[in-house]
Design a protein around this motif. Structure first.
Motif, mmCIF file in Angstrom:
data_model
loop_
_atom_site.group_PDB
_atom_site.id
_atom_site.type_symbol
_atom_site.label_atom_id
_atom_site.label_comp_id
_atom_site.label_asym_id
_atom_site.label_seq_id
_atom_site.Cartn_x
_atom_site.Cartn_y
_atom_site.Cartn_z
ATOM 1 N N UNK A 8 0.863 -0.998 -0.002
ATOM 2 C CA UNK A 8 0.038 0.029 -0.001
ATOM 3 C C UNK A 8 0.950 1.170 -0.080
ATOM 4 N N UNK A 9 0.886 1.889 -1.246
ATOM 5 C CA UNK A 9 1.997 3.056 -1.475
ATOM 6 C C UNK A 9 1.336 4.320 -0.320
ATOM 7 N N UNK A 10 0.196 4.244 0.052
ATOM 8 C CA UNK A 10 -0.511 5.373 0.711
ATOM 9 C C UNK A 10 0.416 5.322 2.231
ATOM 10 N N UNK A 11 1.014 4.156 2.555
ATOM 11 C CA UNK A 11 1.653 4.034 3.875
ATOM 12 C C UNK A 11 3.125 4.348 3.969
ATOM 13 N N UNK A 12 3.546 4.829 2.809
ATOM 14 C CA UNK A 12 5.279 5.066 2.607
ATOM 15 C C UNK A 12 5.428 6.311 2.303
ATOM 16 N N UNK A 27 -0.633 10.433 -3.057
ATOM 17 C CA UNK A 27 -1.255 8.834 -2.854
ATOM 18 C C UNK A 27 -2.274 9.255 -1.602
ATOM 19 N N UNK A 28 -1.803 10.466 -0.843
ATOM 20 C CA UNK A 28 -2.814 10.485 0.281
ATOM 21 C C UNK A 28 -3.499 11.905 0.521
ATOM 22 N N UNK A 29 -3.080 12.579 -0.612
ATOM 23 C CA UNK A 29 -4.046 13.811 -0.366
ATOM 24 C C UNK A 29 -4.205 14.611 -1.804
ATOM 25 N N UNK A 30 -5.199 15.042 -1.745
ATOM 26 C CA UNK A 30 -5.759 15.933 -3.231
ATOM 27 C C UNK A 30 -4.698 17.052 -3.381
ATOM 28 N N UNK A 77 3.730 14.373 6.016
ATOM 29 C CA UNK A 77 2.786 14.504 6.710
ATOM 30 C C UNK A 77 2.692 13.456 7.842
ATOM 31 N N UNK A 78 2.230 13.871 8.965
ATOM 32 C CA UNK A 78 2.324 13.197 10.157
ATOM 33 C C UNK A 78 1.249 11.824 10.208
ATOM 34 N N UNK A 79 1.562 10.568 9.951
ATOM 35 C CA UNK A 79 0.346 9.551 9.975
ATOM 36 C C UNK A 79 1.032 8.418 10.290
ATOM 37 N N UNK A 80 0.509 7.246 10.682
ATOM 38 C CA UNK A 80 0.958 6.198 11.094
ATOM 39 C C UNK A 80 1.152 5.389 9.559
ATOM 40 N N UNK A 81 2.446 4.996 9.589
ATOM 41 C CA UNK A 81 2.941 4.164 8.493
ATOM 42 C C UNK A 81 3.636 2.696 8.855
#
Ligand code: SF4
Length: 414
Positions: free
Chosen positions: A2-6, A29-32, A135-139
């Motif tokens: 899942x590329x969104x997590x990288x 991959x995670x934002x517009x 961006x701060x998010x759990x990966x």
């Protein structure tokens, strides 16, 4: 996977060469992409072959808003004129010696259409990427790049056709402190071929042992010659390797100049990696001129014989703008000119010794056969074999996702 997590690593590497300028990374991959871009002076887009149609669309819409757009990435080296039809300027090669000059020219209204790296940036002077801009998010995992370039000659590889192929490795202490700063326990090293210099690799892996990370990397088949290297890799947390076996047919190895590959050595390699509890994902490419319909059975036999843990299949994809692409073009065998299809997951050339449909179906049926009768049994065995390294359900599911997502997405198209 899942590329969104990288993390988008290449943009953070460019940001590290942006001096005191304010930089924002936007990861589609995670934002517009924001509709209001009035606060940005200049926009840089990383472009590779299969993302180029999307990059052109974004650049064209930014031009409508009177923004200056710069492209970097592999596609600028392969197709500079096509890129310049959509960008105000392109960067070819390293950002470290081009991007600061480009920014200074832009500020003084002297932006040039092309910035070509002199390719003299030493590995030791490559800085750590600006991870603070992510961006701060759990990966699930973090990307990290230790080196650039490769000494091998594989004809299908983009590195043969860009002016920055030379192998260069970063300062070991710089890499150590970058890894130490990363919260994620799992690291994916995204080097072209870190194993061009075994002494360097051994020194680096020894240095990172105290960090207690779990890590994955892609490696060439000839590492089987160096057991010390493999033992240090294992000790420093290597849980899985993706290895470019590429073909079960040694004629293809010769034709495509994969001189590092020799089918006779593959079983020894897999056994050695298993001895050190390292999972092995084998990558294979289908569609070489030496491939006939028998290649699918030959590949299946090789996978079973060597005991590979997982396998990932690709379709031969010559990059536009290269001599390799022109070879197929001159023979009238290029099937598409939509670069979005040049992602190694689509048949883009007419194979020589089978039809396009036979190639596509051969790969899909091979996945189904192996998944049903080999992969599922192997994974059950592997859970106990690698229990010391696969310590959590999270990591196990991540391991499976390395190859499994790819397979299910392909097979579901049947
Ligand atoms: S070994 Fe890998 S990185 Fe090196 S030339 Fe071959 S495909 Fe490219």
């Amino acid at each position: 996977m899942n590329e969104q997590k990288i993390h988008p690593l290449s943009l953070a590497a460019v940001a590290a060469s942006s001096g005191g300028h304010n930089v924002k990374i936007i990861d589609e991959a995670i934002e517009n992409i924001p509709t209001d871009v009035s606060s940005y002076d200049i926009v840089g887009i990383s472009v590779n072959t299969f993302t180029s149609p999307r990059a052109y669309k974004i650049a064209d819409s930014l031009h409508d808003k009177k923004k200056t757009v710069v492209f970097g990435g592999t596609h600028t080296a392969l197709m500079p004129d096509e890129c310049l039809a959509h960008a105000d300027s392109i960067v070819v090669g390293d950002a470290e010696d081009t991007w600061p000059v480009l920014l200074a020219d832009f500020i003084s209204n002297g932006l040039k259409p092309k910035y070509l790296s002199a390719n003299q940036v030493s590995g030791r002077s490559i800085p750590s990427p600006r991870r603070d801009l992510f961006k701060k998010m759990k990966r699930v995992a973090a990307y990290c790049q230790i080196s650039r370039g490769c000494v091998n000659q594989c004809m299908f590889c983009y590195l043969q056709y860009v002016p920055y192929k030379t192998f260069r490795a970063r300062d070991i202490e710089e890499v150590y402190y970058e890894l130490k700063s990363i919260n994620e326990d799992v690291i994916l090293f995204v080097d072209d071929n870190l194993f061009c210099d075994h002494d360097y690799a051994i020194e680096l892996f020894k240095r990172i042992i105290p960090l207690n990370k779990k890590w994955w990397i892609q490696a060439p088949t000839d590492i089987y010659e160096d057991e010390e290297l493999i033992s240090v890799m294992s000790a420093s947390g290597c849980f899985s390797l993706s290895i470019g076996f590429q073909t079960a047919n040694d004629c293809n190895n010769r034709d495509a100049l994969m001189r590092q590959n020799n089918v006779d050595n593959y079983k020894k390699l897999v056994e050695l990696l298993h001895k050190y509890e390292i999972l092995v994902d084998g990558t294979f490419i289908f569609g070489f001129d030496g491939d006939s319909k028998s290649v699918f059975g030959d590949t299946e036999n090789l996978i079973r014989y060597t005991g590979l843990d997982t396998y990932t299949f690709y379709f031969l994809t010559p990059y536009p703008g290269t001599k390799y692409y022109r070879h197929f073009l001159n023979e009238g065998r290029i099937l598409h000119e939509d670069w979005a299809l040049f992602d190694w997951d689509h048949v883009v050339i007419e194979p020589k010794n089978m039809t396009e449909d036979e190639l596509l179906e051969g790969v899909e049926e091979l996945y189904i056969r192996l998944d049903k009768t080999y992969f599922s049994r192997n994974i059950i065995r592997n859970i106990s074999r690698y229990k010391n390294k696969v310590l959590s359900i999270d990591l196990l599911s991540f391991l499976l996702s390395l190859g499994w997502n790819y397979r299910t997405s392909r097979v579901s198209r049947l």
